[in-house]
Design a protein around this motif. Structure first.
Motif, PDB file in Angstrom:
ATOM      1  N   SER A  93       0.832  -1.216   0.000  1.00  6.28           N
ATOM      2  CA  SER A  93       0.000   0.000   0.000  1.00  6.28           C
ATOM      3  C   SER A  93       0.861   1.257   0.000  1.00  6.28           C
ATOM      4  O   SER A  93       0.551   2.243  -0.681  1.00  6.28           O
ATOM      5  N   SER A 110       0.689   3.988  -3.043  1.00  5.25           N
ATOM      6  CA  SER A 110       0.215   5.355  -2.788  1.00  5.25           C
ATOM      7  C   SER A 110       1.319   6.388  -2.940  1.00  5.25           C
ATOM      8  O   SER A 110       1.084   7.458  -3.507  1.00  5.25           O
ATOM      9  N   ILE A 164      -6.811   5.284  -2.749  1.00  2.35           N
ATOM     10  CA  ILE A 164      -7.128   4.190  -1.841  1.00  2.35           C
ATOM     11  C   ILE A 164      -8.117   3.197  -2.472  1.00  2.35           C
ATOM     12  O   ILE A 164      -8.013   1.996  -2.260  1.00  2.35           O
ATOM     13  N   ILE A 172      -6.079   0.959  -4.658  1.00  2.00           N
ATOM     14  CA  ILE A 172      -5.268   0.060  -3.836  1.00  2.00           C
ATOM     15  C   ILE A 172      -6.140  -1.066  -3.287  1.00  2.00           C
ATOM     16  O   ILE A 172      -5.703  -2.218  -3.186  1.00  2.00           O
ATOM     17  N   TRP A 176      -5.581  -5.143  -3.420  1.00  3.50           N
ATOM     18  CA  TRP A 176      -5.657  -6.025  -2.252  1.00  3.50           C
ATOM     19  C   TRP A 176      -6.744  -7.081  -2.401  1.00  3.50           C
ATOM     20  O   TRP A 176      -6.698  -8.117  -1.727  1.00  3.50           O
TER      21      TRP A 176
END
Length: 177
Positions: free
Chosen positions: A21, A25, A32, A35, A39
């Motif tokens: 992360s 970023s 987010i 991301i 994930w």
């Protein structure tokens, strides 16, 4: 010695948790929500990788063992994907792909699959070589102690030194273990 393969996969997972992360970023400027898409590959890889490889690894005998090929393939692939993490932009540019998100998802998915392909076989080694009862429990306890200690070490390296140091140290450790 029996704990080292499981330790390697746990360490790879800790590196991914600690650095992915942050890299996406800070270095690549992903939001987010993007991301979160990266994930989302983890649970998918766990469901597919652990179940399928768990079934297959119990029945396949290669190099005088049931687990070696899965541990070697997963370990080498995990080490390579850890090395790929800080170079997602280079990989994206060299492949001529327009967005970084697709490459990040592919690398994260491959890393997760590599970890999941190896995790069950690395843990199953203990059951393969120890008798039932107290010796097997002791084997699992030692494996978790060694693996957990290295997991803490991963987060410590990232916090004290740098996430890049963590990534490269992790790639070497995973490949060696």
């Amino acid at each position: 010695m029996l704990a080292l393969p499981a330790t390697a996969m746990g360490f790879a997972l800790a590196v991914q948790i600690a650095a992915l992360s942050w890299l996406l970023s800070t270095k690549y400027g992903l939001e987010i929500r993007d991301i979160g898409l990266v994930w989302a590959t983890g649970p998918f890889a766990g469901i597919v990788g652990q179940v399928i490889i768990g079934i297959i690894s119990d029945k396949v005998w290669v190099w005088n063992g049931r687990r070696r090929v899965f541990i070697l393939i997963g370990g080498v692939l995990a080490a390579l994907m850890l090395l790929a993490l800080p170079h997602i932009g280079v990989i994206q540019a060299s492949m001529g792909i327009g967005g970084i998100l697709g490459v990040a998802i592919a690398i994260s998915l491959t890393l997760d699959l590599a970890i999941n392909v190896s995790f069950n076989p690395t843990r199953s080694i203990i059951a393969d070589v120890t008798p039932e009862g107290r010796p097997r429990t002791k084997g699992y306890t030692w494996m978790q102690t060694v693996s957990g200690t290295f997991g803490v070490l991963a987060y410590l390296i990232g916090a004290v030194f740098d996430n890049y140091v963590l990534i490269y140290f992790g790639a070497v450790l995973v490949f060696l273990f």
